[in-house]
Motif scaffolding. Structure first.
Motif, PDB file in Angstrom:
ATOM      1  N   UNK A  26     111.725 -32.398  52.864  1.00  0.00           N
ATOM      2  CA  UNK A  26     111.235 -33.686  53.907  1.00  0.00           C
ATOM      3  C   UNK A  26     112.783 -34.706  53.159  1.00  0.00           C
ATOM      4  N   UNK A  27     113.644 -33.715  52.737  1.00  0.00           N
ATOM      5  CA  UNK A  27     114.739 -33.980  53.189  1.00  0.00           C
ATOM      6  C   UNK A  27     115.313 -33.990  54.530  1.00  0.00           C
ATOM      7  N   UNK A  28     114.972 -32.477  55.181  1.00  0.00           N
ATOM      8  CA  UNK A  28     115.501 -32.156  55.914  1.00  0.00           C
ATOM      9  C   UNK A  28     114.564 -32.888  57.655  1.00  0.00           C
ATOM     10  N   UNK A  29     113.282 -33.121  57.286  1.00  0.00           N
ATOM     11  CA  UNK A  29     112.439 -34.292  58.098  1.00  0.00           C
ATOM     12  C   UNK A  29     113.806 -35.267  58.626  1.00  0.00           C
ATOM     13  N   UNK A  30     113.775 -36.107  57.101  1.00  0.00           N
ATOM     14  CA  UNK A  30     114.279 -37.536  57.220  1.00  0.00           C
ATOM     15  C   UNK A  30     115.680 -37.540  57.917  1.00  0.00           C
ATOM     16  N   UNK A  31     116.362 -35.954  57.696  1.00  0.00           N
ATOM     17  CA  UNK A  31     117.647 -35.966  58.808  1.00  0.00           C
ATOM     18  C   UNK A  31     117.501 -36.362  60.074  1.00  0.00           C
ATOM     19  N   UNK A  32     116.541 -35.471  60.483  1.00  0.00           N
ATOM     20  CA  UNK A  32     115.781 -35.295  61.959  1.00  0.00           C
ATOM     21  C   UNK A  32     115.578 -37.463  62.629  1.00  0.00           C
ATOM     22  N   UNK A  33     114.920 -37.639  61.687  1.00  0.00           N
ATOM     23  CA  UNK A  33     114.311 -39.055  61.461  1.00  0.00           C
ATOM     24  C   UNK A  33     115.590 -39.881  62.336  1.00  0.00           C
ATOM     25  N   UNK A  34     115.890 -40.026  63.124  1.00  0.00           N
ATOM     26  CA  UNK A  34     117.011 -41.494  63.434  1.00  0.00           C
ATOM     27  C   UNK A  34     115.935 -42.546  63.402  1.00  0.00           C
ATOM     28  N   UNK A  35     114.531 -42.650  63.975  1.00  0.00           N
ATOM     29  CA  UNK A  35     114.565 -44.063  64.049  1.00  0.00           C
ATOM     30  C   UNK A  35     113.509 -44.513  62.511  1.00  0.00           C
ATOM     31  N   UNK A  36     113.333 -44.227  62.071  1.00  0.00           N
ATOM     32  CA  UNK A  36     113.204 -44.249  60.908  1.00  0.00           C
ATOM     33  C   UNK A  36     113.796 -44.132  59.128  1.00  0.00           C
ATOM     34  N   UNK A  37     112.874 -43.214  58.447  1.00  0.00           N
ATOM     35  CA  UNK A  37     114.032 -43.414  57.504  1.00  0.00           C
ATOM     36  C   UNK A  37     115.326 -41.963  57.292  1.00  0.00           C
ATOM     37  N   UNK A  38     116.079 -42.381  58.409  1.00  0.00           N
ATOM     38  CA  UNK A  38     117.060 -41.562  58.114  1.00  0.00           C
ATOM     39  C   UNK A  38     118.134 -40.990  57.382  1.00  0.00           C
ATOM     40  N   UNK A  39     118.628 -40.535  57.001  1.00  0.00           N
ATOM     41  CA  UNK A  39     119.445 -39.074  56.263  1.00  0.00           C
ATOM     42  C   UNK A  39     120.089 -38.569  56.175  1.00  0.00           C
ATOM     43  N   UNK A  40     121.389 -38.780  56.282  1.00  0.00           N
ATOM     44  CA  UNK A  40     123.058 -38.163  57.009  1.00  0.00           C
ATOM     45  C   UNK A  40     123.509 -37.667  56.342  1.00  0.00           C
ATOM     46  N   UNK A  41     122.743 -37.670  54.854  1.00  0.00           N
ATOM     47  CA  UNK A  41     123.718 -36.412  53.802  1.00  0.00           C
ATOM     48  C   UNK A  41     123.571 -34.957  54.277  1.00  0.00           C
TER      49      UNK A  41
END
Length: 145
Positions: A26-41
């Motif tokens: 989930x953390x990795x997919x959020x990293x790739x989700x620039x248009x949504x719930x992006x997690x840059x950590x």
């Protein structure tokens, strides 16, 4: 002694992957989700890995040989070919779909989650299919020559 050292290296790697969140799809997919719930950590995780690798290689490659092998096994080819590009694309697409890369999935096996086992099984199947295709293409090329 060699097995103990290899185990400890794998343990440090696995703990680092787990602590960093790279084993959490989930953390990795959020990293790739620039248009949504992006997690840059994860940028900091990757940046830290690049810095450590950059510095580490400067020290390690000054040695005549690695500690646990007779020689360094570094790539000698610098050209881009179809297997390299196709493999890179398959890796990236798989990472983006599943949220796992091989480095993150192997430590995550310890969680016992079924999706991790499915991913690793698909990974191994992909390795065997790639080896089969490479062998078949090589046989075909020698038969035509």
């Amino acid at each position: 002694m060699r097995l103990i050292i290899l185990f400890l290296i794998g343990l440090v790697f696995g703990v680092g992957i787990s602590i960093s969140g790279m084993a959490n799809p989930a953390k990795v997919l959020n990293f790739f989700d620039f248009a949504g719930a992006w997690d840059p950590s994860l940028i900091f995780v990757m940046g830290g890995a690049v810095v450590v690798t950059f510095i580490g290689y400067r020290f390690v490659l000054k040695r005549p040989a690695p500690i646990m092998d007779a020689k360094f096994h570094l790539p000698t080819r610098r050209d881009l070919d179809l297997p390299l590009i196709a493999g890179s694309a398959a890796f990236g697409v798989g990472w983006g779909i599943a949220g796992f890369c091989p480095g993150g999935a192997l430590p995550a096996l310890g969680t016992g989650r079924s999706e991790v086992f499915i991913f690793v099984a698909a990974l191994l199947a992909g390795v065997f299919v790639a080896k089969f295709l490479k062998s078949a293409l090589a046989k075909r090329a020698t038969a035509q020559a």
